[in-house]
Design an enzyme around this catalytic site. Structure first.
Site, mmCIF file in Angstrom:
data_model
loop_
_atom_site.group_PDB
_atom_site.id
_atom_site.type_symbol
_atom_site.label_atom_id
_atom_site.label_comp_id
_atom_site.label_asym_id
_atom_site.label_seq_id
_atom_site.Cartn_x
_atom_site.Cartn_y
_atom_site.Cartn_z
ATOM 1 N N CYS A 1 69.856 76.048 46.222
ATOM 2 C CA CYS A 1 69.248 77.079 45.377
ATOM 3 C C CYS A 1 67.777 77.305 45.710
ATOM 4 O O CYS A 1 67.400 78.380 46.156
ATOM 5 C CB CYS A 1 69.423 76.699 43.914
ATOM 6 S SG CYS A 1 71.155 76.524 43.487
ATOM 7 N N ARG B 1 73.614 70.127 51.006
ATOM 8 C CA ARG B 1 73.025 71.320 51.616
ATOM 9 C C ARG B 1 71.492 71.299 51.429
ATOM 10 O O ARG B 1 71.004 71.098 50.329
ATOM 11 C CB ARG B 1 73.632 72.590 51.009
ATOM 12 C CG ARG B 1 75.094 72.752 51.395
ATOM 13 C CD ARG B 1 75.738 73.911 50.693
ATOM 14 N NE ARG B 1 75.772 73.731 49.256
ATOM 15 C CZ ARG B 1 76.196 74.666 48.407
ATOM 16 N NH1 ARG B 1 76.623 75.813 48.864
ATOM 17 N NH2 ARG B 1 76.204 74.437 47.113
HETATM 18 C C1 UGA Z 1 68.265 74.684 40.359
HETATM 19 C C2 UGA Z 1 67.673 75.063 38.989
HETATM 20 O O1 UGA Z 1 67.077 73.907 38.386
HETATM 21 C C3 UGA Z 1 68.758 75.629 38.064
HETATM 22 O O2 UGA Z 1 68.169 76.082 36.863
HETATM 23 C C4 UGA Z 1 69.429 76.813 38.769
HETATM 24 O O3 UGA Z 1 70.496 77.341 38.001
HETATM 25 C C5 UGA Z 1 69.991 76.350 40.113
HETATM 26 O O4 UGA Z 1 68.914 75.826 40.912
HETATM 27 C C6 UGA Z 1 70.600 77.544 40.816
HETATM 28 O O5 UGA Z 1 69.891 78.506 41.088
HETATM 29 O O6 UGA Z 1 71.828 77.576 40.994
HETATM 30 P P1 UGA Z 1 69.628 72.575 41.320
HETATM 31 O O7 UGA Z 1 69.289 73.124 42.670
HETATM 32 O O8 UGA Z 1 71.027 72.188 41.039
HETATM 33 O O9 UGA Z 1 69.205 73.630 40.155
HETATM 34 O O10 UGA Z 1 68.772 71.256 41.104
HETATM 35 P P2 UGA Z 1 67.365 70.853 40.456
HETATM 36 O O11 UGA Z 1 67.608 69.836 39.431
HETATM 37 O O12 UGA Z 1 66.607 72.050 40.056
HETATM 38 O O13 UGA Z 1 66.634 70.159 41.683
HETATM 39 C C7 UGA Z 1 66.297 70.873 42.867
HETATM 40 C C8 UGA Z 1 65.536 69.991 43.833
HETATM 41 O O14 UGA Z 1 64.224 69.710 43.324
HETATM 42 C C9 UGA Z 1 66.169 68.617 44.078
HETATM 43 O O15 UGA Z 1 66.117 68.326 45.452
HETATM 44 C C10 UGA Z 1 65.319 67.654 43.286
HETATM 45 O O16 UGA Z 1 65.287 66.365 43.838
HETATM 46 C C11 UGA Z 1 63.952 68.324 43.393
HETATM 47 N N1 UGA Z 1 63.033 67.958 42.303
HETATM 48 C C12 UGA Z 1 63.305 68.330 41.019
HETATM 49 C C13 UGA Z 1 61.874 67.258 42.583
HETATM 50 O O17 UGA Z 1 61.587 66.907 43.744
HETATM 51 N N2 UGA Z 1 61.025 66.950 41.551
HETATM 52 C C14 UGA Z 1 61.270 67.316 40.278
HETATM 53 O O18 UGA Z 1 60.425 67.019 39.395
HETATM 54 C C15 UGA Z 1 62.440 68.019 40.010
#
Ligand code: UGA
Length: 446
Positions: A278, A345
């Site tokens: 995403c 991914r």
């Molecule tokens: C993200 C959004 O959070 C969702 O709201 C959205 O619906 C989704 O994309 C989408 O567009 O389908 P997602 O990709 O599943 O969700 O995961 P996240 O929890 O957002 O994490 C994304 C990345 O950021 C991960 O690699 C995570 O490790 C990283 N991250 C997250 C950090 O490095 N630090 C943080 O504080 C939070």
């Protein structure tokens, strides 16, 4: 309500299972016949907490079914969700060919009113194209409404997020579409369903906000939300670099920043950067959308750059601790882009492994859920049955995903198994003081 879901990737499958769970009759269709065969056999193609149970329960009750033919799904349904993929093109733009193709097909097979909803993440103004396509390719006697209904679910907690959203966002100009969607989501809005996650949900007197905008605004809200969250992560990662240079502590700094309600504590965890299907692709797509509008979104380009630089930094940290990487055995703990998913991914782990291989290091790896998916695409790694097997003989361990399993390791045993007790904690899951006390060479982020 009779609902068709077109495309059973992460979004489609979770949407279909949850809508069936709250009482609707749902038919999911996909052109990937192998996937549909799997689902019809009762197998789940992805790992997502609670999804298995929902699929089993709702297929058994007859509320949820799967088919290969789009006509079979669309004809009996009043509401059709488009959940097909919008992967990145080489240019960074989202590839909308599947959205167009499905819109044409819906137009071709419809013989009664349909509310067509784009659930896939799409660039602003896509809804307009979907509307036009339905009008041009559909029968003149059939009425169509189009709505945008972006999802805000996170992989790893998608079922929870779908049923307990912060808001439900609808983009449409049609009164009829608005009324249908309000009814469709009523059990979630009023929190009236049997929760498969909690059993009994924590009580909340308040309804979930149901926001209605025009289609363009809804589409933009989705891209802007993901870009903002990505920016928050890159911001805190940049601050973590300053912490390293000044002797400040990123955990304390994040905590201190996040307590300001205007900022909030979430998405302020520094680490090896964001991955998944995403943020990286949506950021790219949003930069391209801006470019086409004549705006150079330098802020988001920098967010991307900071994220790319995280990987180089990991390699530099490993090099400055281990000196020569060539011929050294490095263990990777965590392959998935985040915990509670088997999705790899755009996972930072993959790029780290690639760079370690380029340096001539020997790589061993373990992930609780993502090994199968990695094994097929990434050869030249020794895949291990558990973290201890990874540690055996390793001269360094890199934590790439913050799985709970890694928080609870027997570190005494890990240390004994390693040839050199060097840990690079890319997700800051351990306590520095304790790690040093136990005799590890410990490097974290910030
Ligand atoms: C993200 C959004 O959070 C969702 O709201 C959205 O619906 C989704 O994309 C989408 O567009 O389908 P997602 O990709 O599943 O969700 O995961 P996240 O929890 O957002 O994490 C994304 C990345 O950021 C991960 O690699 C995570 O490790 C990283 N991250 C997250 C950090 O490095 N630090 C943080 O504080 C939070």
């Amino acid at each position: 309500m009779d609902i068709a879901i077109i495309g059973v990737g992460y979004v489609g499958l979770v949407t279909g299972a949850c809508l069936a769970e709250i009482g609707h009759t749902v038919i999911c269709q996909d052109s990937d016949e192998l996937k549909i065969d799997m689902l019809q056999r009762g197998e789940t193609p992805i790992y997502e907490p609670h999804l298995d149970d929902l699929l089993q329960k709702n297929t058994a009750s007859g509320r949820l079914s799967f088919c290969k033919d789009i006509e079979e799904a669309v004809k009996p349904s009043e509401v059709v969700f488009i959940c097909v993929g919008t992967p990145p093109l080489d240019t960074g733009d989202a590839d909308l060919s599947a959205v167009e193709m499905v819109s044409k097909e819906i137009a071709r097979v419809s013989d009664s009113y349909k509310l067509v909803i784009e659930k896939s993440t799409v660039p602003v103004q896509t809804g307009g194209w979907v509307e036009k396509t339905l009008r041009i390719y559909g029968s003149k006697d059939i009425e169509f409404d189009v709505a945008s209904n972006p999802e805000f679910t996170r992989e790893g907690s998608a079922v929870y997020d779908f049923l307990h959203p912060d808001r439900i966002l609808i983009g449409t100009q049609s009164e009829r579409a608005r009324a249908i969607l309000r009814e469709l989501y009523a059990p979630i809005i009023h929190r009236r369903f049997n929760c498969p996650v909690h059993g009994a949900c924590p009580q909340s007197a308040e309804d979930v906000p149901f926001i209605v905008t025009d289609i363009n605004s809804a589409e933009l809200i989705k891209h802007a939300s993901n870009s903002f969250l990505a920016a928050k992560i890159s911001f805190i990662n940049a601050i973590s670099d300053i912490c390293e240079k000044t002797g400040a502590n990123i955990k304390d700094v994040s905590y201190g920043i996040g307590l300001d309600k205007r900022i909030g504590k979430d998405f302020l965890y520094a680490g090896i950067g964001f991955g998944g299907f995403c943020f990286p692709k949506d950021l790219q797509a949003f930069i391209r959308i801006a470019e086409k509008c004549g705006y150079d979104f330098k802020l988001l380009k920098e967010v991307q750059q900071i994220n790319d630089d995280r990987i180089t930094q990991v390699i530099e940290k490993a090099r400055s601790a281990l000196w020569i990487l060539k011929g050294k055995t490095i263990g990777i703990l965590g392959l998935a882009f985040k915990p509670n998913t088997d999705d790899i991914r755009f996972a930072p782990s993959l790029e780290i492994i690639k760079r370690l291989h380029d340096e001539g290091a020997i790589v061993k790896a373990y992930d609780p859920k993502a090994m199968e998916k990695t094994r097929t695409g990434l050869p030249g790694i020794e895949y291990c049955k558990d973290p201890y097997e990874v540690a055996r003989g390793a001269e360094g361990l890199v934590i790439c995903t913050e799985w709970d399993e890694f928080r609870n390791l027997d570190l005494e045993r890990i240390k004994k198994l390693m040839k050199r007790p060097f840990i690079l904690d890319g997700r800051n899951i351990y306590d520095r003081g304790k790690m040093l006390e136990w005799g590890f060479e410990y490097v974290s982020i910030g």
